[in-house]
Motif scaffolding. Sequence first.
Motif, PDB file in Angstrom:
ATOM      1  N   TYR A  57       0.851  -1.184   0.000  1.00 40.45           N
ATOM      2  CA  TYR A  57       0.000   0.000   0.000  1.00 40.45           C
ATOM      3  C   TYR A  57       0.893   1.243   0.000  1.00 40.45           C
ATOM      4  O   TYR A  57       2.093   1.169   0.263  1.00 40.45           O
ATOM      5  CB  TYR A  57      -0.963  -0.004   1.190  1.00 40.45           C
ATOM      6  CG  TYR A  57      -0.316  -0.025   2.560  1.00 40.45           C
ATOM      7  CD1 TYR A  57       0.004   1.163   3.222  1.00 40.45           C
ATOM      8  CD2 TYR A  57      -0.037  -1.231   3.200  1.00 40.45           C
ATOM      9  CE1 TYR A  57       0.586   1.153   4.474  1.00 40.45           C
ATOM     10  CE2 TYR A  57       0.543  -1.250   4.459  1.00 40.45           C
ATOM     11  CZ  TYR A  57       0.856  -0.056   5.088  1.00 40.45           C
ATOM     12  OH  TYR A  57       1.435  -0.073   6.323  1.00 40.45           O
ATOM     13  N   ASP A  58       0.294   2.369  -0.306  1.00 41.89           N
ATOM     14  CA  ASP A  58       1.061   3.592  -0.509  1.00 41.89           C
ATOM     15  C   ASP A  58       1.689   4.069   0.808  1.00 41.89           C
ATOM     16  O   ASP A  58       0.971   4.408   1.755  1.00 41.89           O
ATOM     17  CB  ASP A  58       0.162   4.685  -1.079  1.00 41.89           C
ATOM     18  CG  ASP A  58       0.939   5.903  -1.548  1.00 41.89           C
ATOM     19  OD1 ASP A  58       2.177   5.933  -1.383  1.00 41.89           O
ATOM     20  OD2 ASP A  58       0.303   6.823  -2.113  1.00 41.89           O
ATOM     21  N   PRO A  59       3.027   4.142   0.886  1.00 40.52           N
ATOM     22  CA  PRO A  59       3.661   4.614   2.119  1.00 40.52           C
ATOM     23  C   PRO A  59       3.758   6.132   2.217  1.00 40.52           C
ATOM     24  O   PRO A  59       4.303   6.649   3.196  1.00 40.52           O
ATOM     25  CB  PRO A  59       5.063   3.993   2.037  1.00 40.52           C
ATOM     26  CG  PRO A  59       5.340   3.914   0.571  1.00 40.52           C
ATOM     27  CD  PRO A  59       4.011   3.638  -0.095  1.00 40.52           C
ATOM     28  N   LEU A  60       3.217   6.863   1.223  1.00 46.20           N
ATOM     29  CA  LEU A  60       3.379   8.308   1.198  1.00 46.20           C
ATOM     30  C   LEU A  60       2.856   8.995   2.464  1.00 46.20           C
ATOM     31  O   LEU A  60       3.551   9.858   3.021  1.00 46.20           O
ATOM     32  CB  LEU A  60       2.706   8.898  -0.040  1.00 46.20           C
ATOM     33  CG  LEU A  60       2.817  10.419  -0.207  1.00 46.20           C
ATOM     34  CD1 LEU A  60       4.271  10.849  -0.318  1.00 46.20           C
ATOM     35  CD2 LEU A  60       2.016  10.887  -1.421  1.00 46.20           C
ATOM     36  N   PRO A  61       1.642   8.666   2.961  1.00 47.27           N
ATOM     37  CA  PRO A  61       1.181   9.345   4.187  1.00 47.27           C
ATOM     38  C   PRO A  61       2.138   9.147   5.364  1.00 47.27           C
ATOM     39  O   PRO A  61       2.395  10.089   6.126  1.00 47.27           O
ATOM     40  CB  PRO A  61      -0.184   8.702   4.448  1.00 47.27           C
ATOM     41  CG  PRO A  61      -0.651   8.248   3.101  1.00 47.27           C
ATOM     42  CD  PRO A  61       0.591   7.777   2.404  1.00 47.27           C
ATOM     43  N   ASP A  62       2.670   7.931   5.496  1.00 44.96           N
ATOM     44  CA  ASP A  62       3.617   7.683   6.579  1.00 44.96           C
ATOM     45  C   ASP A  62       4.903   8.470   6.372  1.00 44.96           C
ATOM     46  O   ASP A  62       5.430   9.078   7.309  1.00 44.96           O
ATOM     47  CB  ASP A  62       3.930   6.189   6.686  1.00 44.96           C
ATOM     48  CG  ASP A  62       2.815   5.407   7.352  1.00 44.96           C
ATOM     49  OD1 ASP A  62       2.002   6.030   8.066  1.00 44.96           O
ATOM     50  OD2 ASP A  62       2.747   4.190   7.171  1.00 44.96           O
TER      51      ASP A  62
END
Length: 433
Positions: free
Chosen positions: A418-423
């Motif tokens: 899943y997209d790690p961008l927010p983290d």
Amino acid sequence: MRSLWNGSARPGGGSFGRAKTRYAVPGILALALLAPATAAADSGGVAITPPRTGHAQPAPRQPAPPSAAPRPAGRAQIADVRCTANPGGPCVDGHRANRGATVQLRGRRLANVKQVVFYGGRGAADDALGPVQSAGATKAVATVPAAGLSGPIAVIDAAGKRSKRWEGLIVDTATSFSFRPASAMPSVQVGLSQPRTIFFGGMQRAIFNFEVIGDRPTDVQVDLVRLTDHAVVQSWLRPGTSPGVPQRIAWNGAVRRKPQPQGRYAFRVTTPGALTSRAASPDDQEAVTLIGYVFPIRGVHTFNLGAGRFGAARRGHVHQGQDVFARCGTPLVAARGGKVTYAGYHALAGYYVVINGSGTGVDFMYAHLREPALVATGDTVYTGQQLGEVGDTGDAVGCHLHFEEWSAPGWYKGGHAYDPLPDLRRWDAPVVG
């Protein structure tokens, strides 16, 4: 080791054609890693030129055996330093030592190291040298000098070359408890040791010291208070605590093995029939800040660019991670500590590491390391511990970290990327508190 991937297709679709994968990674691969990206570096920092959308990915290069992968020579490199005696003796815990303690250093190219430098604070006035008792390629044994202080550590080899500085070992000095009230009633002298900030899954714990001052044993209770809502999250009861005996409580950021929310916490002492010389209160300036994660690159970086983003189109699949661009050689650390599931080399990933994050159920994957990782499959690593350096090994153009996050049960074990961008954005923000 033998690969479970036959080289004909990668997860998510797309054909590479048949490839000999004798040295491929177990059970995976084709890693839906990255399309080529370019990065230009100059003296002013890192300038990123994002790849064109839909840029074709070249055919994967033949995986090289681990023995054939490049292993550049150079200075010694420290990956970890641990105190080796039992708690209560020269060692307080694994990463907290008293002066005179024996410590084990782990890393690379340590065979010729002769001394350990304890830098202490700023400036050279408090620098201290400790002797190296024995050394091998990946391990060395040294002694904390009598003048050693907490701060960065480096090693010096026989040619006088110093390694890069490493931080993580705290040198304890005895706390002086000198306050004695005029009253015959017993009191409790308290104090919070360094560090003031800890990471869940990190090398350091918060150490709280207290001592009963008086002429008789006293019951003491220490509560850990979360300052956001003043809730008591954990308590320690020490009945009949003898006067004049220093007491320690260590906290690793968890309660009943469950990670606590990021924020500030204070220790509060209560005891019936005694005076408290100073107890932690909800606004105590000596509260400890708990942080759950760190940003994986310790230097100037840029991410969320063009085809380096999660979900960007690839031939027959999509990009399963985020590319974080930085200069070659920038230190790369574990965003969250845990157990190393895989560490090795593959033609697509280059040198790579997969860590099952402690208390998360999430697997974190780091690819394109400059050299073989400083950790091995099966190792326990700590939040913020160095894994290696940013590089461009494998199927990569331009130095960057390819970073993935996978849900339980894990990386190519039934979980999904899943997209790690927010983290990444959250970890990259300044810590307030």
